[in-house]
Motif scaffolding. Structure first.
Motif, PDB file in Angstrom:
ATOM      1  N   GLU A 150       0.814  -1.216   0.000  1.00  0.00           N
ATOM      2  CA  GLU A 150       0.000   0.000   0.000  1.00  0.00           C
ATOM      3  C   GLU A 150       0.848   1.266   0.000  1.00  0.00           C
ATOM      4  O   GLU A 150       0.321   2.360  -0.172  1.00  0.00           O
ATOM      5  CB  GLU A 150      -0.932  -0.009   1.214  1.00  0.00           C
ATOM      6  CG  GLU A 150      -1.939  -1.156   1.178  1.00  0.00           C
ATOM      7  CD  GLU A 150      -2.819  -1.186   2.421  1.00  0.00           C
ATOM      8  OE1 GLU A 150      -2.392  -0.620   3.453  1.00  0.00           O
ATOM      9  OE2 GLU A 150      -3.904  -1.767   2.339  1.00  0.00           O
ATOM     10  N   THR A 151       2.144   1.132   0.211  1.00  0.00           N
ATOM     11  CA  THR A 151       3.060   2.266   0.149  1.00  0.00           C
ATOM     12  C   THR A 151       4.225   1.911  -0.762  1.00  0.00           C
ATOM     13  O   THR A 151       4.489   0.740  -1.025  1.00  0.00           O
ATOM     14  CB  THR A 151       3.608   2.645   1.545  1.00  0.00           C
ATOM     15  OG1 THR A 151       4.262   1.502   2.116  1.00  0.00           O
ATOM     16  CG2 THR A 151       2.481   3.103   2.465  1.00  0.00           C
ATOM     17  N   GLU A 152       4.929   2.943  -1.243  1.00  0.00           N
ATOM     18  CA  GLU A 152       6.059   2.703  -2.135  1.00  0.00           C
ATOM     19  C   GLU A 152       7.247   2.145  -1.364  1.00  0.00           C
ATOM     20  O   GLU A 152       7.523   2.536  -0.238  1.00  0.00           O
ATOM     21  CB  GLU A 152       6.463   3.994  -2.853  1.00  0.00           C
ATOM     22  CG  GLU A 152       5.537   4.378  -3.986  1.00  0.00           C
ATOM     23  CD  GLU A 152       6.178   5.349  -4.974  1.00  0.00           C
ATOM     24  OE1 GLU A 152       7.421   5.509  -4.938  1.00  0.00           O
ATOM     25  OE2 GLU A 152       5.440   5.939  -5.775  1.00  0.00           O
ATOM     26  N   GLN A 173      11.377   3.185   2.397  1.00  0.00           N
ATOM     27  CA  GLN A 173       9.931   3.087   2.276  1.00  0.00           C
ATOM     28  C   GLN A 173       9.366   4.489   2.293  1.00  0.00           C
ATOM     29  O   GLN A 173       9.922   5.389   2.905  1.00  0.00           O
ATOM     30  CB  GLN A 173       9.334   2.272   3.428  1.00  0.00           C
ATOM     31  CG  GLN A 173       9.715   0.805   3.407  1.00  0.00           C
ATOM     32  CD  GLN A 173       8.876  -0.012   4.359  1.00  0.00           C
ATOM     33  OE1 GLN A 173       7.651   0.095   4.370  1.00  0.00           O
ATOM     34  NE2 GLN A 173       9.528  -0.831   5.150  1.00  0.00           N
ATOM     35  N   THR A 175       5.514   6.916   1.041  1.00  0.00           N
ATOM     36  CA  THR A 175       4.071   7.077   1.144  1.00  0.00           C
ATOM     37  C   THR A 175       3.420   6.348  -0.025  1.00  0.00           C
ATOM     38  O   THR A 175       4.052   5.535  -0.697  1.00  0.00           O
ATOM     39  CB  THR A 175       3.719   8.571   1.113  1.00  0.00           C
ATOM     40  OG1 THR A 175       4.125   9.131  -0.153  1.00  0.00           O
ATOM     41  CG2 THR A 175       4.441   9.320   2.225  1.00  0.00           C
ATOM     42  N   VAL A 176       2.164   6.660  -0.272  1.00  0.00           N
ATOM     43  CA  VAL A 176       1.457   5.995  -1.366  1.00  0.00           C
ATOM     44  C   VAL A 176       1.985   6.420  -2.729  1.00  0.00           C
ATOM     45  O   VAL A 176       1.743   5.737  -3.729  1.00  0.00           O
ATOM     46  CB  VAL A 176      -0.064   6.259  -1.296  1.00  0.00           C
ATOM     47  CG1 VAL A 176      -0.654   5.628  -0.062  1.00  0.00           C
ATOM     48  CG2 VAL A 176      -0.362   7.754  -1.337  1.00  0.00           C
TER      49      VAL A 176
END
Length: 253
Positions: A150-152, A173, A175-176
């Motif tokens: 669900e996140t990059e 890691q 956000t979206v």
């Protein structure tokens, strides 16, 4: 084959209670409609494999151990309604899973065990192997580990002089729709482990692997830093929900 079920239904000792949607079952033997259903489902899986079962029944098989004394079909349907499909259920974060009614520590742990097993199996097919001659296995691994996040996430695959994968490391890691990447750190790590080549990989939670302007700029910066130290950048893969994009194939490299 013995009469002992292939999957034990003994409750996990680490957890005090079942966590699926409550049903009024007795403390004795499982009602026949539940025990017979579980037996039939396992037999169908053994005979026909995963392709013989829809997503909700595959989820039921996973949930049997975590929830040994309840009908798990309602919970399987609820998880699929919440996340969309089997893969997205397994890759959902612990926090998101915990928001689903009926999901507690036992269910979450069982789902995460299956996810980790799938990732480890996929990783074993590429680690310490010649990557460029096993490209399909590499793509499968990237999809297994990243496609449904669900996140990059940004990963770097480090290769030796024979293009054998020697390290697979998560660099960042985000956000979206954004993940911070520092070219200097990527190249520094390559020098530390004596890597001769790189493959960059990151996912797009939106599902569309089309690279953004920042993706292209960041890749160019890493390529310039790598070339200055005689390190080859083979490719940058962007992983979407159902397909991937190769910078090399699309002419960005």
């Amino acid at each position: 084959m013995s009469d002992t079920p292939a999957f034990s239904e003994m409750p996990l000792p680490l957890f005090e209670s079942d966590e699926a949607l409550p049903l009024p079952l007795s403390k004795g033997k499982l009602p026949s409609y539940i025990s017979n259903h579980r037996k039939r489902l396992r037999e169908r899986f053994i005979e026909g494999g995963a392709d013989a079962l829809p997503d909700y029944e595959m989820l039921e098989l996973v949930l049997f151990r975590a929830v040994p004394r309840q009908d798990v079909k309602p919970l399987a349907h609820l998880l699929l309604e919440t996340f969309g499909d089997f893969n997205r259920v397994l890759s959902a974060s612990v926090a998101r899973l915990g928001e689903v009614k009926g999901v507690g520590q036992a269910v979450t742990t069982e789902l995460k065990i299956v996810e980790a097993a799938a990732q480890r199996l996929a990783r074993s097919r590429v680690l310490q192997r010649q990557v460029l001659s096993g490209w399909d296995a590499l793509i499968d691994y990237c999809h297994t580990t990243m496609a449904h996040r669900e996140t990059e996430q940004f990963r770097v695959l480090y290769l030796d002089r024979k293009n054998v994968l020697i390290a697979d490391e998560e660099q960042a890691q985000g956000t979206v729709d954004h993940v911070p990447v520092y070219p200097r750190e990527v190249v520094k790590r390559a020098l530390e482990i004596n890597a001769s080549a790189l493959i960059l990989v990151h996912n797009h939670p939106s599902g569309d692997p089309t690279p953004s302007d920042s993706d292209i700029t960041m890749t160019q910066h890493i390529q310039q830093a790598a070339e200055a130290l005689s390190i080859t950048l083979h490719d940058h893969l962007v992983i979407g929900k159902s397909r991937e994009l190769s910078f090399r194939s699309e002419g960005y490299l």
